[in-house]
Write a protein that holds these residues in place. Sequence first.
Motif, PDB file in Angstrom:
ATOM      1  N   TYR A   1       4.245  -1.915   9.278  1.00  0.00           N
ATOM      2  CA  TYR A   1       5.202  -3.011   9.064  1.00  0.00           C
ATOM      3  C   TYR A   1       6.479  -2.725   9.853  1.00  0.00           C
ATOM      4  O   TYR A   1       7.466  -2.243   9.309  1.00  0.00           O
TER       5      TYR A   1
ATOM      6  N   GLN B   1       6.726   8.342   8.738  1.00  0.00           N
ATOM      7  CA  GLN B   1       6.616   7.107   7.956  1.00  0.00           C
ATOM      8  C   GLN B   1       7.246   5.941   8.711  1.00  0.00           C
ATOM      9  O   GLN B   1       6.716   4.841   8.754  1.00  0.00           O
TER      10      GLN B   1
ATOM     11  N   GLN C   1      -2.977   1.227   9.369  1.00  0.00           N
ATOM     12  CA  GLN C   1      -2.317   1.993   8.307  1.00  0.00           C
ATOM     13  C   GLN C   1      -2.667   3.463   8.557  1.00  0.00           C
ATOM     14  O   GLN C   1      -3.724   3.935   8.154  1.00  0.00           O
TER      15      GLN C   1
ATOM     16  N   PRO D   1       0.810  -1.224   0.000  1.00  0.00           N
ATOM     17  CA  PRO D   1       0.000   0.000   0.000  1.00  0.00           C
ATOM     18  C   PRO D   1       0.841   1.271   0.000  1.00  0.00           C
ATOM     19  O   PRO D   1       0.351   2.349  -0.283  1.00  0.00           O
ATOM     20  N   GLU D   2       2.127   1.136   0.353  1.00  0.00           N
ATOM     21  CA  GLU D   2       3.006   2.309   0.372  1.00  0.00           C
ATOM     22  C   GLU D   2       3.701   2.517  -0.980  1.00  0.00           C
ATOM     23  O   GLU D   2       4.492   3.445  -1.125  1.00  0.00           O
TER      24      GLU D   2
ATOM     25  N   GLY E   1      -1.515  11.286  -0.086  1.00  0.00           N
ATOM     26  CA  GLY E   1      -1.257  10.185  -1.040  1.00  0.00           C
ATOM     27  C   GLY E   1      -2.467   9.958  -1.916  1.00  0.00           C
ATOM     28  O   GLY E   1      -3.485  10.644  -1.762  1.00  0.00           O
ATOM     29  N   PRO E   2      -2.387   8.973  -2.831  1.00  0.00           N
ATOM     30  CA  PRO E   2      -3.519   8.726  -3.726  1.00  0.00           C
ATOM     31  C   PRO E   2      -4.815   8.407  -2.984  1.00  0.00           C
ATOM     32  O   PRO E   2      -5.890   8.811  -3.412  1.00  0.00           O
TER      33      PRO E   2
ATOM     34  N   ASN F   1      -1.697   7.647   4.354  1.00  0.00           N
ATOM     35  CA  ASN F   1      -2.428   7.313   3.133  1.00  0.00           C
ATOM     36  C   ASN F   1      -3.715   6.549   3.452  1.00  0.00           C
ATOM     37  O   ASN F   1      -4.073   5.600   2.772  1.00  0.00           O
TER      38      ASN F   1
ATOM     39  N   PHE G   1       3.087   3.763  -3.848  1.00  0.00           N
ATOM     40  CA  PHE G   1       3.043   5.042  -4.559  1.00  0.00           C
ATOM     41  C   PHE G   1       3.527   6.210  -3.703  1.00  0.00           C
ATOM     42  O   PHE G   1       3.580   7.335  -4.182  1.00  0.00           O
ATOM     43  N   ALA G   2       3.810   5.953  -2.438  1.00  0.00           N
ATOM     44  CA  ALA G   2       4.213   7.061  -1.552  1.00  0.00           C
ATOM     45  C   ALA G   2       5.656   6.913  -1.099  1.00  0.00           C
ATOM     46  O   ALA G   2       6.162   7.747  -0.365  1.00  0.00           O
TER      47      ALA G   2
END
Lengths: 551, 304
Positions: free
Chosen positions: B139, B133, B156, A283-284, B246-247, B159, A286-287
């Motif tokens: 993770y 981050q 999470q 999930p990361e 983020g997207p 994002n 693209f970032a």
Amino acid sequence: MNRIWSKGVSVLLVSILVGGSLSGCTDSSGNGNSGEAADGSYKLKILHNWNGSGGSDNGITPVEEVIKEKTGVTLDWEYTKGSETEKVNQIFATQDLPDIYTGPAWGGELDGIIKAAKERAARRYFRQIGDYPNLAKSIAEENVPPALYEKAINAYDGKKYLLLQNQPAQNEDGMDWLYGFYVRKDIADKVGIDPQSVVTKEAFYTFLKAIKDANLQENGQPVFPLGGFSNGWSVGIGNTMFNSGGSYVDKGDGTVEHNFFTKGYEEYTLFYRKLVEEGLMDPEAFAQTDPIAKEKINQGRIAILAAHYPAILDASKEYVTSHPGSDYIPVGPLERADVEPNRPADLGIQGNNVTAITKNCKGACVDAALKFLDYMASDEGFMLARYGVQGVHWDMKEGKPVANKEWFDKFTADQSGKVRKNEGITIGLESITGPDRINSVAGGDIWADQKRLDAMEQARKILRPNGIHVITAYNPGDVITKAPEWEMLKPSMDRMSDAWKEAIFAKSDEAALGIINELREQLRKTGYDQAMQFTNENLKGKDVVTVQMPN
Amino acid sequence: MIKNSVLMKRIWKHKLFYLFMLPGIIWFFLFSYVPLYGIQVAFRDYTFVGGFTGSPWAGFKYFQQFFNYYQSGDIIRNTVIISLMKLLIGFPMPIILAILLNEIRMIRFKKTVQTLSYLPYFVSWIVVVTLMQRLLTPYGGPVNDLLGSFGTDPIQFLNNPTWFYQIIVGSDIWKNIGWNSIIFMAAIAGIDQQQYEAAKIDGAGRFQQIWHVTLPGIRNVAIILFILAVGNLMSAGYEQLLLLNGPATAGMGSVLDVHAINSGIREGRLSYAAAVGLFQSVIGLILVLTVNRIARKVSDVSLF
């Protein structure tokens, strides 16, 4: 006495603060860096606009010493860290220009440099064309893909402002980067799936699911079934399973449309949304920055990587060395939608670099820059940039260049690539050496180690069962930019990849399609239909690119 | 004339203090007033060769383009929502911190807390976001490891639309709270100590002293800073959002500042970016004037 001290200190402090503020406004860049150097050479400021590129730590390199001796030029390099497009726009907007600009021959970077050339920010080259045959040859009409020739080379009322480099001189020089999905061999073995049996999109999904369900861990962290490099490069290359891969596809009536408007694009988006939703993709992805992406690969946490093979081989070298048997091997070849199964891989092999002398360079600077560029485009310059100094790093034996063993061992042992750079190899000179003649003239890359060559050859056998087909046709993407509506349309076109990324992270399939449809509507509002009509009219009777694979 | 000569005499009398203002005045002149001539780019078809003054006039073309852009409404809405959240939640925080610090009697502890709270202000957003981050990743990030030890499933944080506003507002407060509290600390230090002594004699406890002495004592400063903060309502902070959006959160996190930067630097549409920036500034100015007027009517405190 105290008052005098207090006044004195106050005045001193204020002077320092004011002086500091004003010195911040002085210009320490630009013209100050180029010109006659103390040793009699001519110093040229050169911007190598490739993200992540870099040079030597030790000042002038042995290769640059030879250039100085042959051309009287010394180089002051600037390298880009970040977006190449942003760099182009920044240098022309601030007018903080190098003498020589060199960078990618595609996308927003190329658009920016063409815009500058049209506005005469790039200086006319060929005032002295007769004296510089190597440069003239590299942009001769027959040596440049037709649409690119019209768009970038012959686009300024007959004048020539840009050089195209690294286009293959002969067919044998064409570089197939072998873009694709590559899986760690040990992981494929663990889940019991033969990577070559994965051909359809359903099988690809099943493969990812099997990896996820195996709950693999590395150092206590989960292994992602699918991942990529910085900013998601190039996780999205699965598009060829849903459409023919070209940005513009055949509508079946002799005209083309952008693939963003096709049903296949919707299926492609929803397929990736499913991968995100089910935790099958990092999930990361693209970032993440490049160091974080490479850290994950080095920790063994990516099962399937999407990119070109050289990048994967480089990034995984350390992990593979310490974990034998964990090499990345090709998946597939995956099916290609709307394409005959026995069709060769359609690759857009063309020059990847454009170079311009900017208006910052005047008088003696232009002569120095042209002399330097022409030398680099000669066979001698080509061999110097790629192989190093003849007699030191390599020698000619029986008419073929052969690496000096001492340097071959040093370069092979050095995983950082710094040893090569400190000798002057891979510092950016290779970008300005005219057409690529690595095989036809230079006898093959003398620095490539056999293991790497074998891995590339093995991947080629798997991924290119029908060989390759080099695209020479017109690209509609180059033609649409000439449509009168392009200025209004471009901002919406530029949003396509962002919209796709947003869509694959949407809460539902409906929301994902909503994002795509919203942008489709905006594209139409800003003149897409008229621009496509213009494009189709201009492409009538011409061979058009509608099938393409990443390269 | 007489007024002017009195003013000059006063300036001369306090010349050292005025001298210390000089670098600030020069800074504002160079970096805030001189660039104003670049505003004209928003009304021109900017070309590399024509530059600021030689490019052809384009009228309101780029403003029209912005308002016709299909996401302009969303972008303005996102900017206002994020700015309002930062203002309403983030504005009182430095006041609370300043009051709490003022109540600490152990000087060494107070200084340590003060210093630690200032430090994040000097760390760039790129470092802060990289730290986030690392800390917040599901993770192997320490935050999720800690939550995991209490039996919580990994979250999470980045994002993720569910946590987007909390992350944006929280990180903004963490970064700026210490620095923004300095001015309130100074205002508190300027309160006449006799007022506290009088309050104590009247039987006021610590909380009542804060309520009846400290808060009224910093009221004027707070109002002035609030008026200035309202002026930034159309500016949600481009570095933070450029890096943290983020997207998956683009629908909530696309703001004017980032849109202007992306249009100008990434797409090379400098006139359009200037128009977006000018729109932000004009709205900011209108907001400052409006709030200033309201403040003057309601409380007699205003910027001008």
